[in-house]
Motif scaffolding. Structure first.
Motif, mmCIF file in Angstrom:
data_model
loop_
_atom_site.group_PDB
_atom_site.id
_atom_site.type_symbol
_atom_site.label_atom_id
_atom_site.label_comp_id
_atom_site.label_asym_id
_atom_site.label_seq_id
_atom_site.Cartn_x
_atom_site.Cartn_y
_atom_site.Cartn_z
ATOM 1 N N THR A 78 0.855 -1.183 0.000
ATOM 2 C CA THR A 78 0.000 0.000 0.000
ATOM 3 C C THR A 78 0.890 1.231 0.000
ATOM 4 O O THR A 78 2.098 1.138 0.184
ATOM 5 C CB THR A 78 -0.914 0.045 1.240
ATOM 6 O OG1 THR A 78 -0.093 0.091 2.409
ATOM 7 C CG2 THR A 78 -1.826 -1.156 1.307
ATOM 8 N N CYS A 79 0.262 2.382 -0.179
ATOM 9 C CA CYS A 79 1.026 3.619 -0.133
ATOM 10 C C CYS A 79 0.654 4.376 1.140
ATOM 11 O O CYS A 79 -0.050 3.869 1.995
ATOM 12 C CB CYS A 79 0.756 4.438 -1.382
ATOM 13 S SG CYS A 79 -0.957 4.911 -1.574
ATOM 14 N N PHE A 80 1.099 5.599 1.239
ATOM 15 C CA PHE A 80 0.848 6.376 2.451
ATOM 16 C C PHE A 80 -0.632 6.648 2.681
ATOM 17 O O PHE A 80 -1.053 6.931 3.791
ATOM 18 C CB PHE A 80 1.632 7.696 2.429
ATOM 19 C CG PHE A 80 1.109 8.699 1.445
ATOM 20 C CD1 PHE A 80 0.269 9.710 1.862
ATOM 21 C CD2 PHE A 80 1.452 8.625 0.104
ATOM 22 C CE1 PHE A 80 -0.226 10.634 0.959
ATOM 23 C CE2 PHE A 80 0.982 9.540 -0.801
ATOM 24 C CZ PHE A 80 0.140 10.554 -0.381
ATOM 25 N N THR A 84 -5.019 0.143 -1.520
ATOM 26 C CA THR A 84 -4.405 -1.098 -1.973
ATOM 27 C C THR A 84 -4.009 -1.011 -3.447
ATOM 28 O O THR A 84 -4.396 -0.067 -4.149
ATOM 29 C CB THR A 84 -5.370 -2.283 -1.792
ATOM 30 O OG1 THR A 84 -6.506 -2.069 -2.625
ATOM 31 C CG2 THR A 84 -5.797 -2.433 -0.342
ATOM 32 N N VAL A 85 -3.273 -2.010 -3.903
ATOM 33 C CA VAL A 85 -2.818 -2.049 -5.293
ATOM 34 C C VAL A 85 -4.011 -2.086 -6.243
ATOM 35 O O VAL A 85 -4.039 -1.393 -7.262
ATOM 36 C CB VAL A 85 -1.903 -3.268 -5.523
ATOM 37 C CG1 VAL A 85 -1.521 -3.408 -6.978
ATOM 38 C CG2 VAL A 85 -0.662 -3.166 -4.661
ATOM 39 N N GLU A 87 -7.057 -0.998 -5.760
ATOM 40 C CA GLU A 87 -7.747 0.289 -5.752
ATOM 41 C C GLU A 87 -6.956 1.338 -6.544
ATOM 42 O O GLU A 87 -7.545 2.148 -7.261
ATOM 43 C CB GLU A 87 -7.971 0.756 -4.312
ATOM 44 C CG GLU A 87 -8.955 -0.115 -3.563
ATOM 45 C CD GLU A 87 -8.977 0.149 -2.068
ATOM 46 O OE1 GLU A 87 -10.013 -0.123 -1.450
ATOM 47 O OE2 GLU A 87 -7.965 0.617 -1.520
ATOM 48 N N CYS A 88 -5.637 1.293 -6.455
ATOM 49 C CA CYS A 88 -4.811 2.211 -7.248
ATOM 50 C C CYS A 88 -4.990 1.950 -8.732
ATOM 51 O O CYS A 88 -5.066 2.884 -9.529
ATOM 52 C CB CYS A 88 -3.336 2.063 -6.883
ATOM 53 S SG CYS A 88 -2.876 2.907 -5.377
ATOM 54 N N LYS A 89 -5.045 0.679 -9.119
ATOM 55 C CA LYS A 89 -5.236 0.340 -10.527
ATOM 56 C C LYS A 89 -6.544 0.908 -11.052
ATOM 57 O O LYS A 89 -6.606 1.434 -12.160
ATOM 58 C CB LYS A 89 -5.214 -1.173 -10.723
ATOM 59 C CG LYS A 89 -3.835 -1.762 -10.642
ATOM 60 C CD LYS A 89 -3.884 -3.254 -10.875
ATOM 61 C CE LYS A 89 -2.501 -3.857 -10.772
ATOM 62 N NZ LYS A 89 -2.518 -5.299 -11.001
ATOM 63 N N VAL A 90 -7.600 0.808 -10.254
ATOM 64 C CA VAL A 90 -8.891 1.334 -10.685
ATOM 65 C C VAL A 90 -8.839 2.854 -10.786
ATOM 66 O O VAL A 90 -9.335 3.433 -11.749
ATOM 67 C CB VAL A 90 -10.009 0.889 -9.712
ATOM 68 C CG1 VAL A 90 -11.316 1.605 -10.011
ATOM 69 C CG2 VAL A 90 -10.202 -0.613 -9.793
ATOM 70 N N LEU A 91 -8.205 3.499 -9.825
ATOM 71 C CA LEU A 91 -8.125 4.961 -9.841
ATOM 72 C C LEU A 91 -7.296 5.462 -11.013
ATOM 73 O O LEU A 91 -7.600 6.499 -11.604
ATOM 74 C CB LEU A 91 -7.534 5.476 -8.531
ATOM 75 C CG LEU A 91 -8.434 5.335 -7.307
ATOM 76 C CD1 LEU A 91 -7.666 5.689 -6.051
ATOM 77 C CD2 LEU A 91 -9.667 6.184 -7.433
ATOM 78 N N LEU A 92 -6.242 4.744 -11.373
ATOM 79 C CA LEU A 92 -5.357 5.177 -12.448
ATOM 80 C C LEU A 92 -5.809 4.713 -13.826
ATOM 81 O O LEU A 92 -5.231 5.102 -14.828
ATOM 82 C CB LEU A 92 -3.938 4.662 -12.191
ATOM 83 C CG LEU A 92 -3.253 5.252 -10.967
ATOM 84 C CD1 LEU A 92 -1.923 4.562 -10.733
ATOM 85 C CD2 LEU A 92 -3.070 6.747 -11.110
ATOM 86 N N SER A 93 -6.836 3.903 -13.893
ATOM 87 C CA SER A 93 -7.250 3.332 -15.168
ATOM 88 C C SER A 93 -7.881 4.358 -16.098
ATOM 89 O O SER A 93 -7.931 4.147 -17.299
ATOM 90 C CB SER A 93 -8.231 2.190 -14.936
ATOM 91 O OG SER A 93 -9.460 2.694 -14.455
ATOM 92 N N GLY A 94 -8.397 5.441 -15.573
ATOM 93 C CA GLY A 94 -9.050 6.434 -16.418
ATOM 94 C C GLY A 94 -10.529 6.160 -16.593
ATOM 95 O O GLY A 94 -11.232 6.918 -17.248
#
Length: 126
Positions: A78-80, A84-85, A87-94
């Motif tokens: 996870t990040c700060f 989770t990974v 959730e990051c993928k979904v957020l960065l997917s566009g």
């Protein structure tokens, strides 16, 4: 000699994973486009700087082989923010418009956490 370099880059492109969440803008797609531009004539392409070409290949091969991930392992995935990974993928997917209610809640939570709206400020006494 450029035929060998060309085949090495082609093999690297085949091995490089594609990110289905970032269609058209993931590193694998960009790598394939750059190789196609650099080797327009295929095995017959003349390379102006063979040392730089070899250095670039070695760098990309190390990244693809997870050399740095193994050398510097993470303690958590996870990040700060605690995201989770996945959730990051979904957020960065566009595809933020296609996120389901759970993900919209996460997005709203993150935007509220990192941006302060005027309504959240301290209230003034009358």
């Amino acid at each position: 000699m450029s035929a060998t370099r060309y085949r090495r880059f082609l093999k690297l492109c085949e091995e490089w994973p594609r990110d289905e969440f970032k269609k058209g803008r993931d590193l694998g797609t960009v790598l394939r486009q750059k190789v196609a531009l650099a080797f327009r004539e295929g095995e017959n392409t003349q390379i102006s700087d063979p040392e730089k070409c070899d250095q670039m290949y070695e760098s990309l091969a190390r990244i693809n082989g997870n050399v740095y991930r193994q050398r510097f392992p993470r303690l958590r995935d996870t990040c700060f923010t605690g995201v989770t990974v996945e959730e990051c993928k979904v957020l960065l997917s566009g595809n933020l418009q296609q996120m389901d209610d759970e993900k919209k809640g996460l997005w709203k939570t993150l935007t509220e956490r990192f941006s302060k709206s005027p309504e959240d400020g301290p209230e003034k006494a009358p």
